[in-house]
Design a protein around this motif. Structure first.
Motif, PDB file in Angstrom:
ATOM      1  N   SER A  42       4.866   3.126   7.394  1.00 13.46           N
ATOM      2  CA  SER A  42       5.101   3.229   8.841  1.00 13.46           C
ATOM      3  C   SER A  42       3.971   3.981   9.529  1.00 13.46           C
ATOM      4  CB  SER A  42       6.436   3.936   9.094  1.00 13.46           C
ATOM      5  OG  SER A  42       6.428   5.230   8.521  1.00 13.46           O
ATOM      6  N   TRP A  43       2.737   3.742   9.143  1.00 12.11           N
ATOM      7  CA  TRP A  43       1.575   4.444   9.691  1.00 12.11           C
ATOM      8  C   TRP A  43       1.485   4.275  11.194  1.00 12.11           C
ATOM      9  CZ3 TRP A  43      -2.830   3.762  12.477  1.00 12.11           C
ATOM     10  CH2 TRP A  43      -3.785   4.772  12.369  1.00 12.11           C
ATOM     11  N   PRO A  44       1.167   5.295  11.976  1.00  9.30           N
ATOM     12  CA  PRO A  44       0.758   6.622  11.538  1.00  9.30           C
ATOM     13  C   PRO A  44       1.924   7.565  11.256  1.00  9.30           C
ATOM     14  CG  PRO A  44       0.522   6.497  13.907  1.00  9.30           C
ATOM     15  CD  PRO A  44       0.986   5.137  13.430  1.00  9.30           C
ATOM     16  N   GLY A  45       3.147   7.107  11.450  1.00 11.61           N
ATOM     17  CA  GLY A  45       4.296   7.948  11.127  1.00 11.61           C
ATOM     18  C   GLY A  45       4.434   8.117   9.624  1.00 11.61           C
ATOM     19  N   GLN A  46       5.364   8.955   9.214  1.00  8.85           N
ATOM     20  CA  GLN A  46       5.539   9.221   7.788  1.00  8.85           C
ATOM     21  C   GLN A  46       6.954   8.944   7.302  1.00  8.85           C
ATOM     22  OE1 GLN A  46       2.972  10.188   5.544  1.00  8.85           O
ATOM     23  NE2 GLN A  46       1.884   9.366   7.304  1.00  8.85           N
ATOM     24  N   VAL A  47       7.717   8.126   8.053  1.00  9.30           N
ATOM     25  CA  VAL A  47       9.052   7.761   7.583  1.00  9.30           C
ATOM     26  C   VAL A  47       8.907   7.104   6.207  1.00  9.30           C
ATOM     27  CG1 VAL A  47      11.065   6.304   7.998  1.00  9.30           C
ATOM     28  CG2 VAL A  47      10.002   7.552   9.896  1.00  9.30           C
ATOM     29  N   VAL A  48       7.981   6.168   6.096  1.00 11.62           N
ATOM     30  CA  VAL A  48       7.557   5.622   4.809  1.00 11.62           C
ATOM     31  C   VAL A  48       6.053   5.881   4.757  1.00 11.62           C
ATOM     32  CG1 VAL A  48       7.368   3.588   3.338  1.00 11.62           C
ATOM     33  CG2 VAL A  48       9.328   3.817   4.879  1.00 11.62           C
ATOM     34  N   PRO A  49       5.583   6.818   3.918  1.00 12.70           N
ATOM     35  CA  PRO A  49       4.161   7.172   3.888  1.00 12.70           C
ATOM     36  C   PRO A  49       3.264   5.967   3.606  1.00 12.70           C
ATOM     37  CG  PRO A  49       5.453   8.729   2.614  1.00 12.70           C
ATOM     38  CD  PRO A  49       6.366   7.586   2.965  1.00 12.70           C
ATOM     39  N   GLN A  50       2.012   6.080   4.054  1.00 10.28           N
ATOM     40  CA  GLN A  50       1.079   4.967   3.908  1.00 10.28           C
ATOM     41  C   GLN A  50       0.767   4.632   2.463  1.00 10.28           C
ATOM     42  OE1 GLN A  50      -2.638   5.679   5.829  1.00 10.28           O
ATOM     43  NE2 GLN A  50      -3.127   7.442   4.593  1.00 10.28           N
ATOM     44  N   GLN A  51       0.826   5.573   1.535  1.00 14.57           N
ATOM     45  CA  GLN A  51       0.633   5.355   0.111  1.00 14.57           C
ATOM     46  C   GLN A  51      -0.786   4.970  -0.278  1.00 14.57           C
ATOM     47  OE1 GLN A  51       3.668   2.411  -0.899  1.00 14.57           O
ATOM     48  NE2 GLN A  51       4.860   3.257   0.763  1.00 14.57           N
ATOM     49  N   LEU A  52      -1.491   4.278   0.573  1.00 20.19           N
ATOM     50  CA  LEU A  52      -2.820   3.775   0.253  1.00 20.19           C
ATOM     51  C   LEU A  52      -3.540   3.460   1.555  1.00 20.19           C
ATOM     52  CD1 LEU A  52      -4.661   2.527  -2.099  1.00 20.19           C
ATOM     53  CD2 LEU A  52      -3.703   0.363  -1.384  1.00 20.19           C
TER      54      LEU A  52
END
Length: 123
Positions: free
Chosen positions: A63-73
């Motif tokens: 959910s970039w730029p949010g961190q609900v689900v991090p970008q991971q990569l």
């Protein structure tokens, strides 16, 4: 002490490996690995670097730029053409463009079809 390691592969989780491999193949011109299938697909990159795409059940897009689900990569690509031209081509292939653009005119942040952010900047 310094280790001598060579990066040989990067693998992204996704819901459809062949579809995500097709996006990156069209974007980069890399060749599809001949043993790619619905569970795992890959692209043969420069200098032996392999980009893999593996099927994950219940995949959740970053959910970039949010961190609900991090970008991971986060992958960065350099391009020779005008960023606006390359951006338009990538959007046509299925990329997305987040509203948040932290790099001004120096680079563009886009997302691939399953939500991973990546940057393009001039070489």
């Amino acid at each position: 002490m310094s280790l001598e390691m060579k990066l040989v592969a990067i693998t992204l989780d996704c819901p459809d490996p062949l579809a995500l491999a097709a996006f990156y193949r069209q974007a980069t011109g890399l060749e599809l690995h001949p043993e790619s299938d619905a569970g795992f697909a890959g692209l043969n990159g420069e200098h032996g670097l392999f980009i893999g795409f593996q099927r994950v059940d219940d995949y959740r897009a970053p959910s970039w730029p949010g961190q609900v689900v991090p970008q991971q990569l986060h992958i960065c690509f350099e391009v020779d053409e005008d960023l606006t031209v390359v951006e338009a081509q990538l959007l046509e292939l299925g990329a997305g463009k987040p509203d948040h653009q932290p790099h001004g005119d120096k680079a563009r942040v886009l997302t691939d079809p399953v939500g991973y952010p990546f940057c393009i900047s001039l070489r």
